[in-house]
Write a protein that holds these residues in place. Structure first.
Motif, short mmCIF file in Angstrom:
data_model
loop_
_atom_site.label_atom_id
_atom_site.label_comp_id
_atom_site.label_asym_id
_atom_site.label_seq_id
_atom_site.Cartn_x
_atom_site.Cartn_y
_atom_site.Cartn_z
N LYS A 368 0.83 -1.21 0.00
CA LYS A 368 0.00 0.00 0.00
C LYS A 368 0.87 1.26 0.00
CE LYS A 368 -4.38 1.64 1.78
NZ LYS A 368 -5.51 1.42 2.70
N LEU A 369 2.01 1.20 0.67
CA LEU A 369 2.93 2.33 0.67
C LEU A 369 3.39 2.65 -0.75
CD1 LEU A 369 4.67 4.17 2.69
CD2 LEU A 369 6.50 2.54 2.23
N GLU A 370 3.80 1.63 -1.50
CA GLU A 370 4.23 1.82 -2.88
C GLU A 370 3.13 2.47 -3.71
OE1 GLU A 370 6.48 -1.57 -4.82
OE2 GLU A 370 5.52 -2.59 -3.15
N ILE A 371 1.92 1.95 -3.57
CA ILE A 371 0.80 2.43 -4.39
C ILE A 371 0.49 3.89 -4.07
CG2 ILE A 371 -1.63 2.08 -4.93
CD1 ILE A 371 -1.13 -0.92 -4.08
N LEU A 372 0.47 4.24 -2.79
CA LEU A 372 0.15 5.61 -2.39
C LEU A 372 1.21 6.60 -2.88
CD1 LEU A 372 -1.11 4.94 1.24
CD2 LEU A 372 -2.49 5.84 -0.65
N ILE A 373 2.48 6.22 -2.77
CA ILE A 373 3.55 7.12 -3.22
C ILE A 373 3.44 7.34 -4.73
CG2 ILE A 373 6.05 7.37 -3.52
CD1 ILE A 373 6.38 5.91 -0.83
N PHE A 374 3.21 6.26 -5.46
CA PHE A 374 3.08 6.41 -6.91
C PHE A 374 1.91 7.32 -7.27
CE2 PHE A 374 0.99 5.28 -10.86
CZ PHE A 374 2.03 5.50 -11.75
N LEU A 375 0.75 7.07 -6.69
CA LEU A 375 -0.43 7.87 -7.02
C LEU A 375 -0.26 9.33 -6.61
CD1 LEU A 375 -3.29 5.36 -6.08
CD2 LEU A 375 -2.52 6.03 -8.38
N HIS A 376 0.44 9.56 -5.51
CA HIS A 376 0.70 10.93 -5.05
C HIS A 376 1.39 11.73 -6.15
CE1 HIS A 376 2.11 14.23 -2.45
NE2 HIS A 376 3.31 14.04 -3.00
N TYR A 377 2.48 11.21 -6.68
CA TYR A 377 3.24 11.93 -7.70
C TYR A 377 2.55 11.95 -9.05
CZ TYR A 377 7.09 12.82 -4.60
OH TYR A 377 7.85 13.30 -3.56
N PHE A 378 1.83 10.88 -9.35
CA PHE A 378 1.11 10.87 -10.62
C PHE A 378 0.01 11.93 -10.61
CE2 PHE A 378 -2.23 9.68 -13.51
CZ PHE A 378 -1.53 9.32 -14.65
N LEU A 379 -0.76 12.01 -9.54
CA LEU A 379 -1.87 12.96 -9.47
C LEU A 379 -1.38 14.40 -9.50
CD1 LEU A 379 -4.04 11.15 -6.78
CD2 LEU A 379 -4.70 11.56 -9.16
N LEU A 380 -0.25 14.66 -8.88
CA LEU A 380 0.26 16.03 -8.82
C LEU A 380 0.77 16.52 -10.17
CD1 LEU A 380 2.23 16.08 -5.45
CD2 LEU A 380 0.06 17.21 -5.95
N ASN A 381 1.34 15.62 -10.97
CA ASN A 381 2.10 16.11 -12.13
C ASN A 381 1.79 15.45 -13.46
OD1 ASN A 381 3.89 17.82 -10.46
ND2 ASN A 381 4.61 15.86 -9.65
N TYR A 382 0.92 14.43 -13.52
CA TYR A 382 0.76 13.69 -14.76
C TYR A 382 -0.69 13.30 -15.02
CZ TYR A 382 5.83 13.23 -14.40
OH TYR A 382 7.17 13.50 -14.29
N ARG A 383 -0.94 12.92 -16.26
CA ARG A 383 -2.22 12.34 -16.63
C ARG A 383 -1.98 11.20 -17.62
NH1 ARG A 383 -3.79 14.64 -21.66
NH2 ARG A 383 -2.58 16.51 -22.18
N LEU A 384 -2.95 10.32 -17.73
CA LEU A 384 -2.83 9.14 -18.58
C LEU A 384 -3.70 9.30 -19.82
CD1 LEU A 384 -1.71 6.10 -18.53
CD2 LEU A 384 -4.01 5.50 -17.74
N ARG A 408 0.07 6.96 -23.22
CA ARG A 408 1.08 8.00 -23.12
C ARG A 408 0.92 8.67 -21.75
NH1 ARG A 408 -1.19 8.52 -28.15
NH2 ARG A 408 0.21 8.13 -29.93
N ILE A 409 2.03 8.96 -21.14
CA ILE A 409 2.03 9.70 -19.86
C ILE A 409 2.35 11.16 -20.17
CG2 ILE A 409 3.03 9.87 -17.56
CD1 ILE A 409 1.51 7.28 -18.07
N ARG A 410 1.41 12.03 -19.87
CA ARG A 410 1.58 13.46 -20.15
C ARG A 410 1.78 14.25 -18.85
NH1 ARG A 410 2.27 13.55 -25.70
NH2 ARG A 410 0.39 12.84 -26.84
N ARG A 411 2.68 15.22 -18.93
CA ARG A 411 2.81 16.15 -17.81
C ARG A 411 1.61 17.11 -17.79
NH1 ARG A 411 7.48 16.56 -14.99
NH2 ARG A 411 9.29 15.43 -15.79
N THR A 412 1.19 17.49 -16.59
CA THR A 412 0.07 18.42 -16.48
C THR A 412 0.59 19.83 -16.18
OG1 THR A 412 -0.15 17.82 -14.13
CG2 THR A 412 -1.54 16.67 -15.70
#
Length: 412
Positions: A368-384, A408-412
């Protein structure tokens, strides 16, 4: 045949008379009653994961090995140490993916989670070694849920060969570590799990055999990246499909960064504990996906469960997905809705993403730690941006888009 409303069915599976349990109460009983039930995985599965892994050892051996391995993985001190390492890998990976054009999102996530678990167990950051081992684990996983047909061209046959290659790699690592110790080569300042497994001994001074160490590694490295990678993918995809949930989760992450003390760089375990809504997103994803569909137990003696006798020696299949999609427990169960978790504490047996009882997955907090850290940074800076948003979903060996979520991973 179903016995009334107890969620108990009779069947004949894997060459054995069997019981399938699907209700929260019966699942809870079977998973927590170690006096009457033991692991009952099919022999074919045990052959792949290992006879000396948690799947095949006695109750007492299981308790001993769990004590050894759980604290270095799930303990507070261990998790605090892992935050920075996971964070660095996530930041690097997202930046890299954003510059790669089309990628198989799931494939890249599995590589990321595999790198994390490899560091914890083997302190190895060799890209070629990790890629080779990750490929073997992919083949192993296909065989775990396939028909046990040991003929060329079948998944199980390929999985047995993959296991053989994995065993050879791990044996060479063990031999090298033992040689370094014998020759007095300076050890690392910080031990990894391999060192811990080589050092541990019981009250009689008995150390783990090479076979025991290898089977523990096969099991942990497999479980430690597959479920996390798939959950990250589905959480990202599901949030993209529900902008209102995505925005709420993103706002929470922005508030965490905004309230950070001046001078602090990066996440802390305390901040991760404050991700209440994002944690609900993860729990709802785990419920909706149900990565581990079923676990196997075996009755060690005649036992009565909810008024029905399960004879000694019968296999018991605990069907997690039936529990997670039970409309009496989870209204509109196929609907992804993190808000259903507001002020909710699931009653025993109704939420089983990591199992329950003494056989609860020992790496659940790390996952769960891995998942939360990943989603934290994805939500702040990227979109799918998915290339094939309507891609067919494949269900074996795990639920996933057939194109491995080409995107594609796009920066927001």
């Amino acid at each position: 045949m179903r016995f009334g409303k107890t969620g108990i069915y009779k069947a004949f599976m894997f060459g054995n008379p069997s019981i399938i349990v699907t209700s929260p109460e019966t699942c809870r009983i079977v998973l927590t009653d170690d006096e009457h039930f033991k692991p009952g995985w099919p022999l074919s599965t045990t052959e792949l994961i290992g006879r000396k892994s948690f799947l095949g050892i006695s109750y007492e051996e299981h308790k001993r090995l769990r004590r050894l391995t759980s604290t270095p993985i799930n303990g507070h001190e261990a998790l605090s140490c892992y935050v920075g390492y996971i964070e660095d890998l996530v930041i690097i990976a997202l930046d890299k993916w954003s510059r790669m054009g089309e990628i198989e999102f799931l494939t890249q996530l599995r590589k990321l989670t595999f790198r994390i678990i490899m560091h914890i167990f083997l302190s190895s950051e060799s890209e070629p070694v990790m890629e080779a081992l990750e490929r073997e684990y992919t083949m192993l996983n296909y065989g775990v849920r396939a028909m046990a047909i040991n003929l060329p061209g079948f998944a199980y046959h390929g999985a047995l060969k993959a296991r053989k290659r994995l065993v050879a790699v791990f044996q060479s690592i063990i031999d090298e570590r033992r040689t370094q110790r014998r020759d007095g080569v300076a050890v690392k300042a910080k031990k990894d799990m391999m060192d811990a497994l080589l050092d541990v001994e019981d009250e009689n001074g008995r150390k783990l055999s090479d076979e025991e160490i290898i089977d523990i590694l096969v099991m942990y490295l497999n479980a430690g990246h597959e479920s996390s990678g798939h959950t990250m993918m589905w959480a990202t995809v599901l949030l993209q499909h529900h902008p209102e949930f995505l925005q709420k989760a993103k706002t929470e992450q922005e508030e965490i960064v905004k309230n950070r003390p001046a001078g602090q760089k990066g996440l802390t375990l305390r901040e991760i504990r404050q991700m209440n809504y994002l944690s609900q997103v993860v729990d709802e994803t785990l419920r909706w996906v149900t990565f581990s569909l079923v676990v196997f137990r075996e009755a060690t003696k005649d036992v009565t469960v909810n008024g029905y006798i399960i004879p000694k020696g019968w296999k018991v299949l605990v069907w997690f997905r039936a529990v997670h999609l039970d409309p009496e427990v989870w209204p509109e169960p196929m609907k992804f809705n993190p808000s259903r978790w507001d002020d909710l504490t699931p009653r025993a047996g109704t939420f089983l993403p990591f199992g329950a009882g003494s056989h609860l997955c020992p790496g659940n907090d790390l996952a769960k730690l891995e998942i939360l850290i990943f989603l934290h940074y994805f939500l702040l800076n990227y979109r799918l941006e998915r290339v094939n948003p309507d891609c067919v979903v494949q269900y074996l060996p795990h639920r996933r888009p057939k194109d491995n979520c080409l995107a594609r991973i796009r920066r927001t």
